[in-house]
Scaffold this motif. Structure first.
Motif, PDB file in Angstrom:
ATOM      1  N   UNK A  32       0.973  -1.133   0.078  1.00  0.00           N
ATOM      2  CA  UNK A  32       0.048  -0.145   0.292  1.00  0.00           C
ATOM      3  C   UNK A  32       0.834   1.351   0.024  1.00  0.00           C
ATOM      4  N   UNK A  33       1.732   1.431   0.795  1.00  0.00           N
ATOM      5  CA  UNK A  33       2.806   2.392   0.703  1.00  0.00           C
ATOM      6  C   UNK A  33       3.408   2.643  -0.525  1.00  0.00           C
ATOM      7  N   UNK A  34       3.741   1.488  -1.329  1.00  0.00           N
ATOM      8  CA  UNK A  34       4.564   1.476  -2.555  1.00  0.00           C
ATOM      9  C   UNK A  34       3.641   2.128  -3.434  1.00  0.00           C
ATOM     10  N   UNK A  35       2.363   1.595  -3.526  1.00  0.00           N
ATOM     11  CA  UNK A  35       1.369   2.183  -4.431  1.00  0.00           C
ATOM     12  C   UNK A  35       0.778   3.872  -4.189  1.00  0.00           C
ATOM     13  N   UNK A  36       1.357   4.180  -3.067  1.00  0.00           N
ATOM     14  CA  UNK A  36       0.948   5.719  -2.798  1.00  0.00           C
ATOM     15  C   UNK A  36       2.144   6.449  -3.009  1.00  0.00           C
ATOM     16  N   UNK A  37       3.319   5.884  -3.393  1.00  0.00           N
ATOM     17  CA  UNK A  37       4.559   6.544  -3.812  1.00  0.00           C
ATOM     18  C   UNK A  37       5.379   6.893  -2.571  1.00  0.00           C
ATOM     19  N   UNK A  38       4.880   6.292  -1.221  1.00  0.00           N
ATOM     20  CA  UNK A  38       5.837   6.566  -0.142  1.00  0.00           C
ATOM     21  C   UNK A  38       7.086   5.889   0.087  1.00  0.00           C
ATOM     22  N   UNK A  39       7.861   6.363   0.724  1.00  0.00           N
ATOM     23  CA  UNK A  39       9.337   5.624   0.801  1.00  0.00           C
ATOM     24  C   UNK A  39       9.251   4.781   2.113  1.00  0.00           C
ATOM     25  N   UNK A  40       9.722   3.514   1.852  1.00  0.00           N
ATOM     26  CA  UNK A  40       9.480   2.478   2.587  1.00  0.00           C
ATOM     27  C   UNK A  40      10.501   2.768   3.908  1.00  0.00           C
ATOM     28  N   UNK A  41      10.091   2.667   5.088  1.00  0.00           N
ATOM     29  CA  UNK A  41      10.885   2.592   6.378  1.00  0.00           C
ATOM     30  C   UNK A  41       9.853   1.964   7.354  1.00  0.00           C
ATOM     31  N   UNK A  42      10.798   1.512   8.366  1.00  0.00           N
ATOM     32  CA  UNK A  42       9.903   0.600   9.431  1.00  0.00           C
ATOM     33  C   UNK A  42       9.064   1.253  10.069  1.00  0.00           C
ATOM     34  N   UNK A  43       8.909   2.581  10.340  1.00  0.00           N
ATOM     35  CA  UNK A  43       8.300   3.553  11.229  1.00  0.00           C
ATOM     36  C   UNK A  43       6.730   3.622  10.332  1.00  0.00           C
ATOM     37  N   UNK A  44       6.874   3.734   9.258  1.00  0.00           N
ATOM     38  CA  UNK A  44       5.620   3.873   8.286  1.00  0.00           C
ATOM     39  C   UNK A  44       4.938   2.425   8.142  1.00  0.00           C
ATOM     40  N   UNK A  63      16.612  -2.824   5.866  1.00  0.00           N
ATOM     41  CA  UNK A  63      15.944  -1.754   4.274  1.00  0.00           C
ATOM     42  C   UNK A  63      15.722  -2.972   3.243  1.00  0.00           C
ATOM     43  N   UNK A  64      16.722  -3.626   3.124  1.00  0.00           N
ATOM     44  CA  UNK A  64      17.049  -4.659   2.007  1.00  0.00           C
ATOM     45  C   UNK A  64      15.747  -5.689   2.405  1.00  0.00           C
ATOM     46  N   UNK A  65      15.558  -5.771   3.595  1.00  0.00           N
ATOM     47  CA  UNK A  65      14.339  -6.967   3.761  1.00  0.00           C
ATOM     48  C   UNK A  65      12.984  -6.535   3.346  1.00  0.00           C
ATOM     49  N   UNK A  66      12.965  -5.253   3.835  1.00  0.00           N
ATOM     50  CA  UNK A  66      11.572  -4.674   3.395  1.00  0.00           C
ATOM     51  C   UNK A  66      11.503  -4.566   1.997  1.00  0.00           C
ATOM     52  N   UNK A  67      12.572  -4.276   1.098  1.00  0.00           N
ATOM     53  CA  UNK A  67      12.412  -4.213  -0.391  1.00  0.00           C
ATOM     54  C   UNK A  67      12.234  -5.746  -0.932  1.00  0.00           C
ATOM     55  N   UNK A  68      12.874  -6.588  -0.261  1.00  0.00           N
ATOM     56  CA  UNK A  68      12.755  -8.048  -0.913  1.00  0.00           C
ATOM     57  C   UNK A  68      11.284  -8.438  -0.771  1.00  0.00           C
ATOM     58  N   UNK A  69      10.726  -7.933   0.667  1.00  0.00           N
ATOM     59  CA  UNK A  69       9.403  -8.212   0.702  1.00  0.00           C
ATOM     60  C   UNK A  69       8.365  -7.464  -0.023  1.00  0.00           C
ATOM     61  N   UNK A  70       8.776  -6.300  -0.727  1.00  0.00           N
ATOM     62  CA  UNK A  70       7.900  -5.613  -1.451  1.00  0.00           C
ATOM     63  C   UNK A  70       7.839  -6.101  -2.767  1.00  0.00           C
TER      64      UNK A  70
END
Length: 203
Positions: A32-44, A63-70
Motif C-alpha cells: 500500500x505504501x508503495x502504491x501511494x509512492x511513499x518511501x519504505x521505512x519501518x516506522x511507516x 531496509x533490504x529485507x523490506x525491499x525484498x518483501x515488496x
C-alpha cells in the motif's frame, strides 16, 4: 501459573517467532505504501500495518529485507523463472499478476524506491537468465551474448507490460501475447544465426 494465551486473540501480535497473518499484514502495508509512492521505512510500515515497530523489525530487520518483501508482493508468483519453458509459458500469468497489482507496479517501475526494490533481485535475476538462455546463446561471443539475454529478459519484464499498458491500452494477456511472439522470434533467430554477430542484422 498457567501460560497466558491472550496474545492469540490478536493475530497481529504473534505468540511464536513467525505468524503468517502478521507477515501478510506487514507485506500488505508495504504494498500500500508503495502504491501511494511513499518511501519504505519501518516506522511507516508499522503505522500502516497496525503492528509495533519492533514487530516489523523482527520480521524484516533492515531496509533490504523490506525491499525484498515488496518485491515478493509485486514480482512473479513463484519467484524469478529458472527455465525457458516457465519464462515463456507462464508469461500470460505473470502479466495478469502485474495487472492485479498495477498501482504498486507503476511505482516500482517509476520511483527511486522502486529501482532499489528491483535491484535487490538483480544478482538472482541475472544469474537465472544467463543459465536459462545459455544453450541459446552459446555460439555468440561477448558482448552479443549478454545483449541477446538482456533483450529477451526485458521483453518478459514489468517494463514491457507497463509500456504496452500505458501506450497501447493492452491488458496483461494481450501484452503477454505480443511479448511471447517477440521472444519466440528472437529465439528462432538465435537458433539460425550460430555465431553471426548481432550487428549483422537478423540471421
Amino acid at each position: 501459573m498457567p501460560k497466558r494465551n491472550f496474545l492469540l486473540a490478536d493475530p497481529a501480535k504473534p505468540e511464536g517467532s513467525d505468524n503468517p497473518h502478521t507477515r501478510a499484514k506487514i507485506a500488505d502495508a508495504i504494498l500500500a505504501l508503495m502504491a501511494e509512492g511513499d518511501r519504505l521505512n519501518h516506522d511507516q510500515v508499522a503505522e500502516r500495518s497496525g503492528v509495533s515497530r519492533r514487530t516489523v523489525y523482527r520480521y524484516y530487520p533492515d531496509q533490504a529485507a523490506l525491499r525484498a518483501a515488496a518485491w515478493a508482493r509485486v514480482g512473479p508468483a513463484g519467484g524469478i523463472p529458472t527455465t525457458l519453458d516457465a519464462f515463456v509459458g507462464d508469461m500470460a500469468g505473470r502479466f495478469a499478476n502485474f495487472d492485479d497489482k498495477a498501482d504498486a507496479m507503476t511505482v516500482v517501475m517509476a520511483s527511486a524506491e522502486g529501482r532499489a526494490i528491483r535491484n535487490v533481485m538483480k544478482p538472482e535475476r541475472v544469474t537465472a537468465f544467463r543459465a536459462m538462455l545459455a544453450p541459446n546463446v552459446e555460439a555468440l561471443a561477448e558482448p552479443d551474448r549478454t545483449r541477446a539475454i538482456a533483450a529477451i529478459q526485458l521483453l518478459g519484464s514489468g517494463f514491457a507490460w507497463r509500456e504496452m499498458r500505458d501506450q497501447w491500452d493492452m491488458d496483461g494477456p494481450e501484452a503477454a501475447a505480443a511479448c511471447r511472439w517477440a521472444i519466440e522470434t528472437l529465439l528462432a533467430d538465435l537458433e539460425r544465426r550460430g555465431g553471426k554477430p548481432l550487428t549483422g542484422g537478423p540471421a
